[in-house]
Design an enzyme around this catalytic site. Structure first.
Site, mmCIF file in Angstrom:
data_model
loop_
_atom_site.group_PDB
_atom_site.id
_atom_site.type_symbol
_atom_site.label_atom_id
_atom_site.label_comp_id
_atom_site.label_asym_id
_atom_site.label_seq_id
_atom_site.Cartn_x
_atom_site.Cartn_y
_atom_site.Cartn_z
ATOM 1 N N SER A 87 -4.364 -13.424 44.004
ATOM 2 C CA SER A 87 -3.907 -14.780 43.779
ATOM 3 C C SER A 87 -4.059 -15.620 45.045
ATOM 4 O O SER A 87 -3.716 -15.172 46.142
ATOM 5 C CB SER A 87 -2.446 -14.738 43.353
ATOM 6 N N ALA A 88 -4.571 -16.830 44.897
ATOM 7 C CA ALA A 88 -4.725 -17.726 46.048
ATOM 8 C C ALA A 88 -3.366 -18.007 46.678
ATOM 9 O O ALA A 88 -3.281 -18.422 47.826
ATOM 10 C CB ALA A 88 -5.393 -19.016 45.619
ATOM 11 N N CYS A 89 -2.286 -17.767 45.934
ATOM 12 C CA CYS A 89 -0.944 -18.029 46.455
ATOM 13 C C CYS A 89 -0.507 -16.917 47.388
ATOM 14 O O CYS A 89 0.044 -17.152 48.445
ATOM 15 C CB CYS A 89 0.058 -18.128 45.321
ATOM 16 N N SER A 90 -0.765 -15.653 47.006
ATOM 17 C CA SER A 90 -0.266 -14.572 47.851
ATOM 18 C C SER A 90 -1.167 -14.312 49.053
ATOM 19 O O SER A 90 -0.791 -13.581 49.944
ATOM 20 C CB SER A 90 -0.047 -13.291 47.037
ATOM 21 N N THR A 91 -2.368 -14.936 49.079
ATOM 22 C CA THR A 91 -3.224 -14.703 50.237
ATOM 23 C C THR A 91 -2.655 -15.371 51.489
ATOM 24 O O THR A 91 -3.058 -15.049 52.590
ATOM 25 C CB THR A 91 -4.650 -15.249 50.001
#
Ligand code: PMP
Length: 387
Positions: A323-327
């Site tokens: 997920s681009a969020c957890s990166t």
């Protein structure tokens, strides 16, 4: 150097046919749909035409059921807060899963601070939610069930129709985050008993900064964006006309091309999966068949996903760890952890999301690059059991 883009799940290019259509709406056809002059009337006509196309894509009978928003995050916020606050008198319990996107997770967390109770249903090793567990979690205080159609990080598609039937039998509202699935798999909100659904524009190659929320006619709402009463009062603020028209065009293209495009993407996806799994200590994440046509996600033991991404980047391949969020954090993905992976296992993830412009040659380049990168990183890894 050959460039390969396989991160469609984080950001997609806007289709040229969409760009061409919307350009005049930035500087020539600039009317506000609330205005009475002919420019305003034209904008209103285009706005309603786009609404109808988006409604058609998901089988919604009434185009009034589509509210345009600024994107999937806003749609998820609007659905959860808007409906739950309206139906608070009936109860305060919400059921969701442990693998939702952060825009659902964090909205519900905030709502918990304000008196709502939330049950997170676990998923199995394939990321599938158990419908029996959802049924068993229902109490007389349950007012809302929110389950994503498909998870963009692992590709797993949930049994939405079954969950919809359970919700509908118990007269509980059913919200579906359709961000990763709309335009990629056929969806029918009526047949699947969906009361509210989040739709993203960029995920179907429309512009960014625009999205929609489907709300079945008759479902009541408390809007949180107050102002001039646009979008039937559901979401005030002057409409993003170029964005909306672009989203409409993207939805029209998805409807026309989805079946052929999905078949083509599945072929590319399956070739990636088959070949990348030939590397030892490599595993597919997500369900093998109940899976988005464009998603190939893996985990590699003994190495870190971030290192793989940087090495791939050096070879012209754009991919993601998840997920681009957890990166942005060093935390492992909550999705992989919810599937029962240990932290060190979840750290070795690689997510390849395909899209309209990927070719066989792209897949060959990735298949040819991954084993050597993994081998090189493992040679440096103290965890790797050297033969
Ligand atoms: N829901 C899901 C399932 C997603 O994958 C994403 C991210 N693409 C979002 C919601 C949020 O989308 P956005 O950041 O475009 O608002």
């Amino acid at each position: 150097m050959k460039q390969v883009y396989m991160d469609y799940g984080s950001a997609s290019p806007v289709d040229e046919r969409v760009i061409e259509l919307i350009l005049p709406f930035f500087n020539k056809d600039i009317g506000n749909p609330s205005s009475l002059h002919s420019q305003g009337i034209k904008a209103k006509r285009e706005l309603e035409a786009a609404r109808k196309i988006v409604a058609d894509l998901i089988g919604a009978q009434n185009q009034k059921s589509i509210t345009f928003t600024s994107g999937a995050t806003e749609s998820n916020n609007l659905a959860l807060r808007g409906a739950a606050l309206r139906y608070k008198d009936k109860g305060n319990h919400i059921i969701t899963t442990s693998i939702e996107h952060m825009s659902v997770m964090n909205t519900l967390k905030d709502m918990q601070r304000n008196g709502f109770e939330v049950t997170h249903i676990p998923v199995d090793r394939d990321g599938l939610v158990n419908t029996e567990q959802i049924k068993n979690a229902i109490t007389d205080k349950t007012i809302l069930i929110s389950v994503m159609y498909a998870n963009g990080e692992i590709g797993t598609i949930q049994p939405i129709k079954e969950i919809g039937e359970i919700a509908s039998d118990k007269k509980i509202l059913f919200h579906v985050d359709g961000t990763a699935a709309v335009g990629k798999v056929p969806i029918d909100v009526d047949k699947e008993h969906i009361d509210m659904m989040t739709i993203s524009s960029n995920d179907m190659l429309g512009p960014k900064g625009i999205g929609a929320l489907y709300v079945k006619q008759g479902v009541r709402f408390i809007p949180f964006m107050l102002g001039g009463g646009q979008e039937s009062g559901m979401r005030s603020g002057s409409e993003n006309i170029p964005g909306i028209i672009g989203m409409g065009k993207a939805a029209e293209l998805a409807q026309k091309e989805m079946i052929d495009e999905s078949a083509q993407l599945m072929k590319l996806r399956d070739r990636l999966i088959e070949n990348i799994l030939k590397t030892e200590y490599t595993y597919l994440t997500g369900h093998r068949t109940k899976r988005l046509p464009n998603n190939a996600s893996f985990r590699f033991s003994f190495i870190e996903g971030e290192s793989i991404i940087l090495q791939l980047n050096d070879l012209g391949i754009t991919a993601s760890t998840g997920s681009a969020c957890s990166t942005k954090t060093l935390e492992p993905s909550h999705v992989l952890i919810a599937m029962g992976l240990r932290h060190e296992e979840a750290h070795g993830s690689l997510l390849l999301t395909l899209g309209r412009y990927n070719t066989e040659g792209d897949v060959d380049h990735v298949i040819g690059s991954v084993p050597a990168i993994v081998g090189k990183l493992r040679a440096l890894s103290p965890l790797y059991p050297m033969k």
